[in-house]
Write an enzyme that holds these catalytic residues in place. Sequence first.
Site, PDB file in Angstrom:
ATOM      1  N   ARG A 227      23.447  41.891  22.558  1.00  0.00           N
ATOM      2  CA  ARG A 227      24.112  41.376  21.414  1.00  0.00           C
ATOM      3  C   ARG A 227      25.401  40.407  21.456  1.00  0.00           C
ATOM      4  NH1 ARG A 227      24.048  46.873  17.868  1.00  0.00           N
ATOM      5  NH2 ARG A 227      22.121  47.519  18.632  1.00  0.00           N
ATOM      6  N   ASP A 228      25.603  39.908  22.741  1.00  0.00           N
ATOM      7  CA  ASP A 228      26.779  38.995  23.002  1.00  0.00           C
ATOM      8  C   ASP A 228      26.488  38.041  24.002  1.00  0.00           C
ATOM      9  OD1 ASP A 228      29.060  37.522  22.040  1.00  0.00           O
ATOM     10  OD2 ASP A 228      30.365  39.001  23.333  1.00  0.00           O
ATOM     11  N   ILE A 229      25.284  37.429  24.253  1.00  0.00           N
ATOM     12  CA  ILE A 229      24.961  36.461  25.366  1.00  0.00           C
ATOM     13  C   ILE A 229      25.754  35.412  24.977  1.00  0.00           C
ATOM     14  CG2 ILE A 229      23.050  35.453  26.601  1.00  0.00           C
ATOM     15  CD1 ILE A 229      21.223  37.784  26.101  1.00  0.00           C
TER      16      ILE A 229
ATOM     17  N   THR B 101      30.000  36.597  19.179  1.00  0.00           N
ATOM     18  CA  THR B 101      30.440  35.085  19.357  1.00  0.00           C
ATOM     19  C   THR B 101      29.713  34.142  18.635  1.00  0.00           C
ATOM     20  OG1 THR B 101      30.892  35.817  21.881  1.00  0.00           O
ATOM     21  CG2 THR B 101      31.091  33.280  21.100  1.00  0.00           C
TER      22      THR B 101
END
Length: 168
Positions: A2-4, A42
């Site tokens: 969920r936040d690569i 992000t």
Amino acid sequence: HRDIKPGNIILRNGNIYHPVLMDFGLSIIGEVAGTDEGYACTPKYVAPERLFRPQAVDRRADLFSLGLIAYELFTDRLAEISLTKHIHRQEIWSPALIRTVAPPSCACAGLPPVLDRIILKLMDPEPERRYASAADLLAALERVPLPTPPAPPAAPLRSEEHTSELQS
């Protein structure tokens, strides 16, 4: 995950052939809460469904993020499909923006056309048109002809002076 994003990818022992994904905080929070509330992400690398269809988010959202990172890596610029410009400027985002994205090889001449297609497929705004899984992506990448990794550096050569000191 969920936040690569680039900051969550490290290289094991500095080796570019051994990237490791770090920081699973959002993944754990999402599992505990059972939801993707708010904008805990992000924006620069977020998949469109995270904002516009949160109920439709699955593992392909991470593949979208990976595509944006690959695009930025090969072109040294953010793809027009990234949501960050539209969130910060409050502009309207459209899936049609994918048609404005130049293939990465336009900025990186040595990139094989098949890698262009892989990266653009990862960044497709429609999850159904992306790879279904990381395993499918890996299978596609394994078919890309890439240069072999360089051999590890040889031990430094000793100077003749240093060698003669060792012999005495």
